[in-house]
Every structure is written in structure tokens, then in C-alpha cells.
Design a protein around this motif. Structure first.
Motif, short mmCIF file in Angstrom:
data_model
loop_
_atom_site.label_atom_id
_atom_site.label_comp_id
_atom_site.label_asym_id
_atom_site.label_seq_id
_atom_site.Cartn_x
_atom_site.Cartn_y
_atom_site.Cartn_z
N ALA D 12 -41.16 29.24 26.10
CA ALA D 12 -39.91 30.00 26.27
C ALA D 12 -39.50 30.08 27.72
CB ALA D 12 -40.10 31.40 25.72
N PRO D 14 -39.01 31.66 31.14
CA PRO D 14 -39.88 32.69 31.74
C PRO D 14 -39.33 34.11 31.61
CG PRO D 14 -39.72 30.77 33.18
CD PRO D 14 -38.80 30.50 32.02
N LEU D 17 -40.61 35.56 28.40
CA LEU D 17 -42.03 35.95 28.41
C LEU D 17 -42.23 37.23 29.21
CD1 LEU D 17 -43.98 32.57 28.68
CD2 LEU D 17 -43.45 33.95 26.67
N LEU D 20 -41.22 40.09 27.13
CA LEU D 20 -42.21 40.37 26.08
C LEU D 20 -43.38 41.16 26.68
CD1 LEU D 20 -42.25 37.00 24.07
CD2 LEU D 20 -41.47 39.23 23.24
N MET D 21 -43.79 40.78 27.89
CA MET D 21 -44.87 41.51 28.56
C MET D 21 -44.47 42.97 28.80
SD MET D 21 -47.28 39.20 29.33
CE MET D 21 -48.15 39.43 30.90
N ASN D 24 -44.27 45.11 25.61
CA ASN D 24 -45.31 44.79 24.62
C ASN D 24 -45.88 46.00 23.89
OD1 ASN D 24 -46.96 42.84 23.31
ND2 ASN D 24 -48.69 43.55 24.54
N LEU D 25 -46.17 47.06 24.62
CA LEU D 25 -46.88 48.15 23.95
C LEU D 25 -45.99 49.32 23.56
CD1 LEU D 25 -50.31 47.99 25.78
CD2 LEU D 25 -49.70 47.19 23.49
N GLU D 26 -44.71 49.11 23.66
CA GLU D 26 -43.79 50.18 23.24
C GLU D 26 -43.62 50.13 21.72
OE1 GLU D 26 -40.05 50.01 25.31
OE2 GLU D 26 -39.04 51.08 23.69
N LEU D 210 -38.91 31.27 21.96
CA LEU D 210 -40.09 30.79 21.24
C LEU D 210 -39.71 30.47 19.79
CD1 LEU D 210 -42.62 33.47 22.49
CD2 LEU D 210 -42.76 31.00 22.95
N ARG D 241 -38.79 42.89 16.57
CA ARG D 241 -38.66 43.03 18.01
C ARG D 241 -38.83 41.71 18.74
NH1 ARG D 241 -42.93 46.98 19.31
NH2 ARG D 241 -42.77 46.37 21.51
N LEU D 242 -39.68 40.85 18.16
CA LEU D 242 -39.91 39.55 18.80
C LEU D 242 -38.58 38.80 18.94
CD1 LEU D 242 -41.53 37.09 19.81
CD2 LEU D 242 -42.08 36.57 17.43
#
Lengths: 341, 341, 341, 341
Positions: D12, D14, D17, D20-21, D24-26, D210, D241-242
Motif C-alpha cells: 500500500a 506509505p 500504512l 493503519l499504525m 490500530n488500537l482504537e 491493500l 475499519r480496514l
């Protein structure tokens, strides 16, 4: 060989064969665009007092169920039926083959219960995940049911109203409709029956025809391009006249109801024989299907001379068997059965 | 009203109606488990010299095509057909409704060309992306074709061999099979024809029956549980006897071929009339369908007294029209048409 | 906002994101033909001790269920499942959309009972009408079940043997497989588990991946042309590497099982909190889903600060609610929930 | 290894990505009910100037085509497409699997011709047998096409008007939409493009994501219960979410169009190299796909160091090969290819 195997074990009512002979060489267009179909439709509209009805003739029961259900449902909808409903049990998954789930509710003597139906619908819409579930888009029931029982006018009305309330269509499988409507236990006239349905079919195959079912949209709501939908489902008969001639004969002078009465009279006689012979009765019904529990060796012995049908295993050594009368059943055959019992 | 509209515009051959009368009240089991079906199967096996054939009776042509195609193909396979093939054009997408693509190749007088078929197959397997494409699992062709033409023995053999080579099944739509096999232009015996097919059907609807097509697996390769597959496709007739009695009558004393000959004789007469009247002939064929180009006002005028069918627009002011003979066509009707032309 | 809503409420395990970064710009072929998929398959074969396994990566659970079920069943077969099975209840009829009936048996704590399954199969084949019914071609069960319960080795073995006896395939939905296999209540090793299945899938979406499920045919019996079947079902991912990289990371150093353990530990803690707080527990389970009965106003209040999910109405004023832990659940979040209860 | 194999051969962009980082944990709800999806939808509405658009995120192109086509068509309708259209050729019959025929018209440089489309529609409705045929319910076209070509504003407008006239929906496959809209050869703004469609999708997989495609109903006409329809088609992503995060990143600061421009610039450079090296050019296009005819041994030699894709056999000894640029293609890779030619 005696036969009480089912109500499609002989050919057609003689008036139908006669009419096929008379009309045989008259050229007509195909696919239902013939004068017999037109005439038959007019007679059915009159018999059920629904002058605006749209009517289409199909060949068999499973086919009719599938075409109607698939034509009327949205893709994300399923059809609610009793667990003993024909579409749920004995159509080899033909409805699922069209992509729709049969949403099974418990059967009570073969019937859906309006309160249970309401509870199911309330629970469905109260379920926060119902968008991930199959929407109930139609209620399917059989009149008479697969067990020979009948909905009362009150019962059918309650279900019909629930359907309106929840925006579902009510589809009644009338494979044996004649036997239901002429039963003394029925409190519905053809007109009242039709008015309660969104769509139903008048069974021909089991009530005197060689084949054929008449799909009736009593309120004139047949979907657009229904002929093409029927064709797409491989259900469009080229010689539609075969269906037209038969239903025209069946609804001339109310022959359909007339011959249905014979089945009910013979069923009453049959029940009397069973009682007289102290048979182990599993279920007596007000229509043309009666059920006995037979010990398995007795069943085998009887089968040497009489055709009847397997219903279900009762226990290790007994079987529930079904005996069916029809428009063609004779007193002689019942007498002969009596002698064998 | 004269009718050359199609080969299913009247009822059944009188011998069929007779037989329906004679057998009418004899009780038999349903769903094809009757003695008439058994007898009819034996006669068909004999007529096509395929003693090990599996045979199943269905009601109509589109239904038969769909059941056979869907039963024999893997899900990822499609069926190759000429662009003018019935399944490609005139079945309202019924094959696609079963989930399979019709892979269309060019039609030459209604026929597939073996060389083009081979080129297509070679290109398919040479294509590095063919795993993303629909695999050709079957070849479908009609004998006679939808345009009334016939494959020669050499042509059918070439296609049959290609099918073997590429592990495809060869399925022949024989809706008008009788009219093909008895045509003087045919160089195939029934036995030779059957031997070349993996599966074919013997059309009843268009050759003297009220309805019905006999699916024949000449080499005994009917899929397991075919009855259930048929039921699942809504195609299982309850009174299977209706199909059995008809095919039993049609294949007694080779009646099927006998009555087919009438259609060919009448077609020859019809062609002579067209030539005599200097009609604008679009296509003359060796079977029972003939095609004219009619000027549109002439077409309208003629339609007042004769039924025939639209084939396709020829140009802004002309239409290709089809005239069809059948087992039932009479010399009188052709004379009458001649008077009108 | 706290969330115990489900096990797919956050992104991916950090090791997965890392690996996506590292491999991001390395060109690879599409559709699973990349080195990451190859490596991931090798690791999964090792983790489940099935060196001959065929493996295919798909995107989501419902998709995987549908592709596997439709690819393995004959058209006339259905799939047996518990009435609470995901395919029966929460996939919007996606299996029926592929044409197959879900044959529902009663659920006991979410599980099929082998004795009931045997009774059903015996009754099916003893039923003289079973050719008119949907054949049971596969058993589907979930490990853990949708209610968080686990089949014991003895239970799974009994069902596996029944499947062999009745020529059905055993398909295990492992959407939460990690959480099942690492539960102290499980008496199955991955190898034992795999050996009992004909096909299962290793859930990625709910166990640390962004998306992805690995379909495993442990005995190497993946159907021919499976890639084409997957494509036909709209389930073939162009950048197959996305699935390959993720499963490669998940099965390196057994990360998959490692992170599954966190969910189980956190579930134990959660259960302790519920007991301590004297919550009305509907169901405690040995895996990562726990269920409370909440009074509706209490439910609403709690939802202001915590996400959890509706399970079903308990009665007029109470609701069963589900609280789920995952690989990502922290002790802090449980402490915070404790403070709110 | 150099790769010009396709536009989905790396991961994907940058920025995706990174995002996504960061997120990520939300915790967020599943199935698209997350804040990233909401934000992405708002940005897409703005980018295409369609404030009332309904938008839904799906995972891949074939999936999107099938869900949209099946959701919008009546059962008796098919979808018109160019014979080279992706749905006609390279989706393994996935559209037919949903029951709908792809009605193929000739392709001209990959494009439908409005005049031919009109002629087809007129002939269809003039055909007296059209009730036995598949109704054209939708036009599908790709922008850019599978051959890298573009419809002009006039061409797209003509087709859009025909669709209105004949009550068909216009669905545009935008798998490579970015590469089309930023091409200097395009005379359409995003707003103009959207206004002409009934529904289109913005391809993510081939333009920096992606995975993921954004279905846009620019006039707010998404069918009722679309989420359930998506689920039924196995196409609902649990971690929606992805998709949301990716499209949110792609449409922040018009990144989507920005990175599309790189593909076009690199394609221009590639074309220059091909000309300079006197390659045998099969087709030059204004977007990111270019085609050469390679002699087969030369093709094999080149493939040792460069990935590119098979398009079709040219003749016995030559092959048409496709070279694709993307958002990620570098000048270095083109220089390297130049050295190899």
C-alpha cells in the motif's frame, strides 16, 4: 392393486380428457396465449370472486412454490413456513436453490400459530443484529396442510393481518385447495379465502388434472414481466393450452369443487372403516388424508395388496402410514380395503 | 385461422390421447415410478440402440436444458453453444439462472464449426489467465438447429471427438429430433446419433406430445441422485405417468419417426409453394422450419388469416418470418396458404 | 470508550503491521502466488502437523463458509448445523444464496449432539421419501462455538466418525480457533484437531489479523480448480500477499496461539469481575465470550461508557449481553469495566 | 526482479500504512460502522461533488461488480457489457453465478459504442419474442477500460442518456478510476464523471490500497438493506475499519489522484522507451497499461528478469504482453527495463 397412495395416482377427470379430445386439433398460440387459458382465468376469477385477479398457469406444485417465492421476495428475504411445510421438508431444497432461506417455525398439527409468528417477528426486529439475518418477507402456509388439517377463518385472518402489519406477503399453497374448501370443517368461502391471501394457487394435479396449478394474485399484484420470470425458472409450458383446457374444464359448472366433495365423502367412509376395524389411528383429519400407525410386518403384508404411503417411523417396529382419497376414489376400493384390514 | 406458427400449436397425436383414455384410471405410483415410464424407456433404448441408456422424462425443453446442464457441469464450468442456440438466446437466461455461463461461439447456419471450436479450446488453455475464466465443460448443440439445419455425421463426429479430447460432455438438444433424423438430408441413424452424444433429449412437445422430453444418457452415465436433482430444479412431475404414457405411445411401432415424416413432407410442399409464388426466401432448410422475408404491410395483411412467427427484423420495412410444419400439418392448410399468398 | 464488543474491534497485532511495512514494496504476483503465502502455508502445515494439507487464504468468515460449503457439496446436498450455528443464524442466508439448505439440529450450549445427529441420519435414510428431501452432505460446527463452548475430543471424534460412516464431510468453522485450542478446557492438540476434520479454517480476523481466514484441507483433498471456484464466488483477493504476510506473521514462533492465550487470561479475569460484582451471569464459557443478563435501563447506562453486544432479549425488561476479550484486551480495560459495574 | 506485471504487485501507499499504525488500537464497531468509514465517505462525496451520495466499502473488484449488479437488477434482467469487459471475460463467471447473463456487445478498443448499443436495444424491443429473452437492465463499462482506453465525455454522455431512455442503470467499474481521471486524455472531471453514473466504484486495490473498492451511488439511490445484501453475498468485511482507514487516507488532500498521476507519468516514460527501442507496439494507451507484441523466445528471455503479463496469443510464435505502471512505479525500474530490452 388397491391404491390409497396419494391423490395423484390416476389420470384426469373424464371431463378433462373429453375436452382435450374436443379441442385437440384447434391451433392456438403457445405459452398461455390461447383462448382456453383466457376462459379458464375468467372462470377462476368468478369462482373466487376476485374480478381483478392476475392468474398464471404452471405445471406442478414445487415449481409453483419456487417461482412465486422467488418472484416476490427480495434477495435478502426468506419465507416463513411451518417445519412440516412442503417447502421446508419435501421439495429437495428447491426453494433454497433459488437462494432463499425457509425460516421454519414450529408446526401445530401442520399449522403455523399466529401468536408464535408474532413473537418471532417481534424478536426479529428487536434483535440488534437482524441486519445480519434473513428478513422474513413472506409467510407460506398450506390449505389444507400437509397433515390434512385446516386453518379456521379466524386463524387465517390473524396471520393475514400479521402479514400486513409486518409488510410480508401471504402465500397459500393450495395443492389440495378443493379438498380444503369443501370440507365441512372449513368455515371459509372461496371468496373469503382469496381475499385473505396475497397470492395462492389452485392445485390441479391433486384435484383431477393431469398436471397444472393456477397461481392467483387475487388483488391483481402479479409482478411485472412474470412470464419472463416463469421462463427463467424453466417453468413456462410451450403448449400452455394443456393447462388452459384443464382448468377451463375444472371450473366449468364448479366441477373442481364438485369432484373435491367425493374425496371428502370417501375420507369419511375410510375413517369409519378404520374405527370399525379398530385400527391404531395416528391422526384423523377433516380432509382427504388419514394416518394410521401400522406394525411393520402388518404394513408389509398389507402392502402386497394396497398401495399407501410411508409418513414417518413411529418407533422401532411401527410406521405411520398415510391413506389418501381423491376425486377418483370409489366406494368399491374402500370396501376392498375393509376386507383386507 | 391457418397456423404455421410453430410445431406446438395443436394438441397431441390421437394415439396419445387414446392411450391416456385407456390408462386413465389405473393407479400407478408417482414421480416416474410407473409401468408406462418403464415401457417407454425400453422402447426408446431400442429405438436408439442403446440398451444401457439411463432415461428420465421431463416436461419442457428449457427445463430439460437447465436440469441437464446444471447437473453435469462443475460449478466453475460453462456450456459452449452457438450464438443462435436456444439456451443462448431464447430461454430468458434460464441457464445463467442456474449459475453457468453460456460460452457463445459464432453460428454458421445455426451450427457450431468444429474448427472454430478447436481454436477456441486451444486459445483457452493457452491463455495464462484461464484460471480466471469460465472453463468449457460441455458443448450444447441442437439437432436440428434453431434454424432448421442439420449437422452431418462428419460434423457431429468431429465435435464429439473434440469433446472427448477436451473432457467436455456433448449434449444435444433434440427438441425437434424426429424432424431431424427423418429428414432425407440426414446421414445419421438414431443409433449413430445416440452413440456420438453423452446426453441428448428426444423432444416430445414439438413432435406430437402434449408435453414432455425424454433425457437419454446413451452410455448409462446419468448422475447419481438425478431424481433429487430434478426435484430440486422444480422439474419432477408428480403424475410421471403423463410423460410415460405419451412416450410409450410415441415409440410404439416407431410412431415418433412416422409422424415426423409428415412434417418433412409438408415442409417440402411448403417450399414448393414458396418457390412457385416467388416469395422472397430467406432460408430453405431440410427440416420443418422455413423462412421468408416479408414486406411489413404484406406481413400484416397475411397475419389476418395465417399465424406464423416473427424471426427477426430484416430491414426497416421487411421482416424475416418463420413458417413451421409439424406432425399435424395437412395438405389442405398448405393449399389454403397458397391461395392467400 | 471501553470496548468488549467483539474480538474484531481493533486493528492487527503489531507484528503483522511491522511485517506489512517491511514487505510493502517488494513486488509479488497476485492471487496468492506470492512467497508470503507459500511461507504461511508451510508454517500452518507444521503447526497442525498435516504436511500434506492444501491451504487457501480467504478474506472473511461468511465468505469462507460459503465457498467451502458450496465447493464441497453436491447440488442436492445440504449442510447440517446447530440451530445456533453462524451459518444458520447470522450470515444473512449467504449459504442458502449458494443454493444449499442449512439442515438445523438442536443446539446444546451451542453444540451438536452426536446421538441426535445419528438419530437424524438414521431417520433420514429410513424415510421412504428421502429422495424428495435435502441430503445431508456435510456437518458444520464451530470450534469454539458461537456461545464460546468447546467440543471435547470425544465429542468431536464421535461426530467425525459419524461423518465417515455416512459419507459426509466434517467442516469446522475456526473463526476463533486459537481461543479454543489454547483454552485450558480444550483436550485437543492442533494436530488432533486437524486430523479429525475434512476441512477447517483458521480464523485470522478475530485473532489478530486485519482480515483473513486460512482454509485447511488437512488430508490434501482441496477440490480441483479451487482458485477458479473462489474467483467465481467473488472471494479471490488480488493482493493475496495481504493474507500471506499476515498468516506468515501469525504462525511464526506460534504467535497465533501465544496471542490467543491473552484472550483466555483476560476472559478469566473478566469472569472473576462478574462474579465479584454479583452480575447476573447467563453463561460462563471456557473461551473468550462471556454473557450477562442486564436489566435494560442498566444496559443503557453501561453502554454510555462501554461497548458490548446484544445477544438476545431475555424477557420484557432484560437483555442477554455479550462481553468479548481478544488478543488485544488489556488488564486496564477490565479494571475500568470493573469500576463501572 | 523488475515488475510491470500489474498495478497490484506491491503493498500500500506509505500514508495508508502509517494511518493503519496510528489507528490500530482504537476500538471501533465492525461492519463499516466506524468513524474512519464515515470520514472516508465524506471525503469521497466531496471529491466527486456528490453530497447526497450513498457509499459502501467492499474488498475487491469482482466482488463489487457482483454485489452491485445482483443488487440492482431484477431477476429477469442481464447486464450489457463489452465482450472484453472484465465481467464478461475475467471473473470466472461470477456474475452468471449470481444468476444474471452478461449481454455482450462488440468492443472497440475495449469500449462500447453508443450507436451499437442503441441498435441492440431497438432490436431487442422490436423482437416479438423478447419476453423469452434476457432484458437489458444495466450497462456496465470500465473507466479506464480493460485495454487502458478512455471514454470521452461525449461517449459517456451518449451511453448515459441511452440508459435513461431505456430505463437501464449505468454502472461504471472504476477499478483504475484514478488512472483514468488524471490522464491528460480525459475530458471528464470527477464531478462530471459521477453525475453521469447511476453507480460506480472507486478502485482502491489497484490505486494504492491493500484492498478495497468504494461503491458510490452518486444520486443517493443505494438499495434498501444494502448491508444485508452485501452480507448475503459474503462481502461484508468484519473489520470495516480496514477499508475506512485506507479510503480516508486516499482521499485526504486528494492523495488518490496525486498518486494516480505517477502511474501516468511513468506510462509516458515507458511508451517512450518502447518507441526508442523499436519494440513492436500492439497498443499504446493514455492510461497505465501498455501492450507489446513479443516473439515467444524473446518473451521467455525477458521474463527471466522482468514480470509482465500475458494478454493473448498474437500468432503461432508471438504473444501480446501487457506492461503496467502504478502509483508505485519508479524511474529506476523503467531505466532497468530499458537496459534489458
Amino acid at each position: 392393486m388397491l391404491s390409497f397412495e396419494n391423490d395423484y395416482n390416476v389420470g384426469a377427470h373424464p371431463r378433462i380428457l373429453e375436452r382435450l379430445m374436443q379441442t385437440n386439433l384447434e391451433p392456438q398460440s403457445g405459452y398461455g396465449a390461447d383462448r382456453f387459458c383466457e376462459s379458464a382465468k375468467a372462470r377462476i376469477r368468478e369462482a373466487f370472486s376476485c374480478p381483478n385477479a392476475d392468474i398464471f398457469f404452471l405445471t406442478g406444485g414445487t415449481q409453483t412454490n419456487c417461482v412465486v417465492i422467488d418472484a416476490l421476495l427480495h434477495s435478502y428475504e426468506g419465507v416463513v413456513a411451518a417445519a412440516t411445510g412442503h417447502i421446508a421438508l419435501h421439495e429437495a431444497g428447491a426453494v433454497e436453490y433459488t437462494g432463499h432461506k425457509v425460516l421454519e417455525l414450529p408446526a401445530h398439527d401442520g399449522k403455523l400459530d399466529a401468536d408464535e409468528l408474532r413473537a418471532y417477528l417481534e424478536a426479529f426486529y428487536a434483535d440488534e443484529n437482524h441486519d445480519h439475518m434473513v428478513f422474513p418477507g413472506m409467510v407460506y402456509l398450506s390449505y389444507p396442510t400437509e397433515l390434512g388439517t385446516l386453518y379456521s377463518k379466524a386463524e387465517l385472518t390473524a396471520i393475514s393481518q400479521l402479514c400486513k402489519e409486518y409488510h410480508m406477503q401471504l402465500f397459500v399453497d393450495g395443492a389440495r385447495l378443493g379438498y380444503g374448501l369443501v370440507s365441512p370443517a372449513s368455515d371459509l368461502t372461496p371468496a373469503e379465502f382469496a381475499a385473505l391471501c396475497d397470492v395462492f394457487y389452485v392445485g390441479g394435479t391433486k384435484v383431477g388434472a393431469l398436471c397444472g396449478e393456477a397461481v392467483v394474485f387475487p388483488h391483481g399484484t402479479m409482478p411485472k414481466h412474470f412470464l419472463t420470470i416463469v421462463k427463467q425458472h424453466s417453468a413456462l409450458m410451450a403448449k400452455g393450452r394443456l393447462l388452459g383446457v384443464q382448468f377451463d374444464a375444472l371450473f366449468e359448472d364448479r366441477l373442481y369443487f364438485e369432484i373435491s366433495r367425493n374425496a371428502i365423502r370417501m375420507a369419511e367412509t375410510l375413517k369409519a372403516v378404520f374405527r370399525e376395524k379398530k385400527c391404531s389411528i395416528w391422526r384423523e383429519t377433516p380432509t382427504n388424508q388419514q394416518f394410521l400407525v401400522l406394525e411393520d410386518t402388518e404394513m408389509k403384508r398389507l402392502r402386497e395388496n394396497v398401495a399407501f404411503s410411508f409418513w414417518e417411523k413411529y418407533d422401532e417396529t411401527h410406521t405411520v402410514c398415510r391413506f389418501v382419497t381423491s376425486w377418483a376414489t370409489t366406494q368399491e376400493s374402500i370396501n376392498a380395503l375393509r376386507d383386507l384390514l
